[in-house]
Design an enzyme around this catalytic site. Structure first.
Site, PDB file in Angstrom:
ATOM      1  N   ASP A   1      89.565  51.342  35.350  1.00  0.00           N
ATOM      2  CA  ASP A   1      90.845  51.787  34.801  1.00  0.00           C
ATOM      3  C   ASP A   1      91.019  51.219  33.393  1.00  0.00           C
ATOM      4  O   ASP A   1      91.283  50.032  33.223  1.00  0.00           O
ATOM      5  CB  ASP A   1      91.998  51.332  35.704  1.00  0.00           C
ATOM      6  CG  ASP A   1      93.313  51.976  35.310  1.00  0.00           C
ATOM      7  OD1 ASP A   1      93.383  52.583  34.231  1.00  0.00           O
ATOM      8  OD2 ASP A   1      94.277  51.859  36.087  1.00  0.00           O
TER       9      ASP A   1
ATOM     10  N   HIS B   1      99.074  58.184  38.515  1.00  0.00           N
ATOM     11  CA  HIS B   1      98.329  57.330  37.603  1.00  0.00           C
ATOM     12  C   HIS B   1      96.885  57.803  37.641  1.00  0.00           C
ATOM     13  O   HIS B   1      96.370  58.172  38.695  1.00  0.00           O
ATOM     14  CB  HIS B   1      98.437  55.861  38.006  1.00  0.00           C
ATOM     15  CG  HIS B   1      97.688  54.946  37.087  1.00  0.00           C
ATOM     16  ND1 HIS B   1      97.753  55.053  35.712  1.00  0.00           N
ATOM     17  CD2 HIS B   1      96.826  53.921  37.340  1.00  0.00           C
ATOM     18  CE1 HIS B   1      96.984  54.126  35.168  1.00  0.00           C
ATOM     19  NE2 HIS B   1      96.408  53.439  36.132  1.00  0.00           N
TER      20      HIS B   1
ATOM     21  N   CYS C   1      97.900  57.199  30.416  1.00  0.00           N
ATOM     22  CA  CYS C   1      96.836  56.943  31.397  1.00  0.00           C
ATOM     23  C   CYS C   1      95.787  58.045  31.469  1.00  0.00           C
ATOM     24  O   CYS C   1      94.589  57.767  31.538  1.00  0.00           O
ATOM     25  CB  CYS C   1      97.429  56.656  32.774  1.00  0.00           C
ATOM     26  SG  CYS C   1      98.293  58.038  33.554  1.00  0.00           S
TER      27      CYS C   1
END
Length: 684
Positions: free
Chosen positions: A355, A332, A274
């Protein structure tokens, strides 16, 4: 009479790029300018001088097959909504006339060509051609990405280094990252990314038209950073097996990744997780002129069935079980981009979540956002894009169950753990900025080092399974754990009833990756305690370095305590997930006050072995604008407590604040120790 001939078009690159704040892209051959502002090109003519009375100038600007044609006027008045070309009549040099070309503030981003025609009396026509790259303009009030403060433009567009926050909310780790947007080849890779996208391949004209809108651009980029649906930049891998590529923890900047992707004819680079996806997207957005920052959400929920509930299961011995498809990542990482949202109506402008980590499909494609941060806070789950998914990531409730012999024997609920800290790098300083309040209404400050308890006090959001319970249990770390030191923690047990109790105590530690369920138990202890009526018992415990060093590495620890009342078999749980931070490398730059471009400087990197056994590894030093590529040194085996110093030299190429970063990858532990130092390069 002699003909007028155009010998040469000078793009006045250094002047234009300084005026457009794109001088960082000097390594690119292209002229790089921003929309909504004029740039100057000059003609070198031969034969006879330019005659403004009889010579007529026309400019044609082309993006793919789209074009705009405009006469060159003698009025400096420009429009924010249309292309304009003009000559400043006060500054006309007939042998070397300058033409200013001004784009609308909503022009499409991309690689442009232009044609300059001189039409003389009698219809004679002479042409010259040039090229330029057009980016968004956060300095222009009419641009949808305008951000009103200069320090924010410097941070979110111009800054080529930053910090990514990882670890846990109670013990954050700042990882240095080089965004590399001004490094050779990076601008070209970012522009290629738009060309390689499925949207462009499917309908080039429509893609070029839509590239005027940062909402559209950001969705294209979000999808193109991962390779799930396209020829995207990065392949994700959370398996722990990285033999076919690079361990995501080893990347130190975006430049290597983007260049490798381009040089491989757009085959995905292996591998990303991530923070790598987010950091590379931040680079692309900053290159394109869209203000962008990397954001970390600690205890980020992945709610697979969209019920805003995450379920966790523990055994009666305190071992966390893999019983649920729902999960909570310890952290995250995504990005926020700054833009207007005319598509959402008023009040939703500003920071937008994007994202690029492939988790869920949006419009059939693995991308996420732009989701307005204001809409997330106000629970506007009816608005575009992907607000319900991000809302769950920061707001889901956690339901915890203790399971014994296949049945649930205790249940508790925690409404505060998910999204407990949302943060980004502060503007202008290498430190954390807490932005949790941008995403959610904060009830009250809570200690991040005090753990969750299934039977906390009535004013907590962690509720008891039934009001008849007469025992409270708390688990707290004595301090943030540091590599090479024991993990010290305290279990506090409170008997609220007027009868004595005899309790079984099970304490269990499991190593875990930030995004996964824990592995097998590596440390445990069991015992029995006696509690007098209304008594509070405090039990102190330690996990020694030799007990955790071989299993933890870059991982975290899930620590849980389960109490069992031996009289009625009621169970009580408290748990904590934490990381063990490694001490940073120290970097000492000599003679910091005299650092200027193209002058050799020296620095010393120092590493002290904090571990209880010998280590060896590789030291890597890098720094955008300071070092070309990377410098690597093999480190000889180092005894516990041993110190190694490595002297390095570097020659800055760019002025401003630059990050010198170093990392030691310990080959025998699969662990990386990092450090960074900000270096200010003065003008010569």
């Amino acid at each position: 009479m002699e003909d007028l001939l155009i010998q040469h078009v000078n793009l006045e690159k250094s002047e234009n790029q300084e005026r457009h704040r794109t001088e960082g892209f000097s390594s690119s051959k292209a002229l790089v300018v921003r929309r909504g502002a004029p740039f100057r090109v000059s003609l070198q003519v031969e034969g006879r001088p330019f005659n403004p009375s009889t010579d007529y100038l026309m400019v044609k600007v082309m993006l793919g097959r789209l074009y705009a044609r405009m006469p060159v006027t003698y009025s400096k008045k420009v429009s924010s909504s249309s292309w304009k070309a003009y000559i400043d009549p006060q500054d006309l040099n007939v042998h070397n006339p300058s033409i200013f070309i001004s784009s609308p503030a909503s022009a499409s981003v991309g690689r442009y060509r232009f044609q300059l025609c001189v039409i003389s009396k009698g219809g004679q026509q002479r042409s010259a051609f040039g090229k330029f790259v057009l980016l968004c303009n956060p300095w222009c009030r009419e641009d949808a990405v305008y951000i009103p403060f200069e320090d924010q433009r410097e941070e979110y567009v111009q800054n080529d280094s930053g910090l990514l926050f990882m670890g846990t909310a109670g013990n954050t780790v700042s990882r240095p990252w080089s965004f590399d947007q001004f490094e050779p080849g990076v601008l070209e890779s970012c522009l290629n990314l738009l060309q390689v996208s499925p949207q462009h391949q499917k309908n080039r004209r429509l893609d070029y038209l839509n590239r005027n809108n940062p909402v559209y651009i950001s969705r294209v980029v979000s999808a193109m950073i991962n390779c799930e649906d396209d020829r995207g930049v990065l392949k994700g891998n959370w398996s722990g097996d990285f033999k076919q590529g690079v361990n995501p923890s080893m990347w130190t900047g975006s430049g290597d990744i983007l260049r490798q992707w381009t040089e491989s004819a757009y085959h995905p680079v292996k591998y990303g997780q991530c923070w790598v996806f987010a950091a590379v997207m931040c680079t692309v957005m900053r290159v394109l002129g869209i203000p962008c920052r990397v954001v970390t959400n600690f205890n980020s929920a992945h709610d697979t069935n969209a019920n805003l509930v995450i379920e966790e299961y523990y055994s009666e011995m305190g071992q966390k079980l893999k019983h649920s498809k729902d999960s909570i990542w310890n952290f995250h990482v995504w990005v926020e981009c700054w833009m207007n949202r005319k598509d959402l109506g008023s009040g939703m402008d500003g920071w937008q979540v994007l994202d690029p980590t492939p988790q869920e499909r949006s419009g059939g494609v693995f991308c996420c956002g732009p989701a307005s941060v204001k809409a997330i806070k106000d629970q506007r789950i009816d608005l575009l894009y992907d607000i319900p998914f991000v809302y769950a990531e920061v707001n889901a409730d956690v339901h915890t169950f203790i399971v014994s012999q296949g049945r649930v024997v205790d249940h508790s609920k925690d409404t505060e753990r998910v999204g407990s800290l949302i943060c980004t790098k502060a503007v202008g300083f290498p430190r954390l900025q807490n932005i949790t309040g941008d995403y959610k209404y904060i009830k009250s400050p809570t200690s991040t080092l005090t753990s969750r308890s299934s039977t906390a006090s009535d004013d907590s959001t962690v509720r008891r399974a039934s009001s008849s319970k007469g025992v409270l249990v708390f688990l707290a770390l004595d301090k943030a754990p540091l590599a090479g030191e024991p993990v010290s923690f305290t279990v506090k047990v409170m008997n609220k009833q007027s009868v004595a109790k005899r309790m079984k105590v099970h304490v269990n530690a499991q190593a875990k990756e930030y995004n996964n369920s824990p592995s097998d138990t590596f440390w445990e202890t069991h015992g029995i305690i006696q509690l007098a009526p209304k008594e509070v018992e405090v039990v102190r415990q330690q996990i020694l370095p030799a007990q955790y060093e071989d299993v933890v590495g870059d991982n975290l620890i899930n620590l849980a305590v389960v109490l069992e009342d031996m009289a009625n078999h009621e169970r009580f749980l408290a748990s904590e997930e934490f990381n063990i931070t490694s001490p940073q490398l120290t970097i000492q730059v000599s003679d910091e006050s005299s650092i200027v471009p193209n002058k050799e400087q020296t620095a010393t990197v120092t590493f002290t072995n904090p571990f209880s056994h010998m280590v060896s590894g590789v030291l890597t030093v890098a720094g955008a604008g300071l070092i070309q590529g990377k410098i690597q040194f093999r480190m000889l085996p180092l005894s516990p407590g041993g110190i190694v110093k490595q002297r390095i030299t570097f020659s800055p190429t760019m002025v401003g604040a630059k990050m010198l970063q170093a990392s030691v990858f310990l080959t025998n532990m699969n662990t990386t120790i990092r450090g960074f130092e900000m270096v200010f390069v003065n003008r010569a």
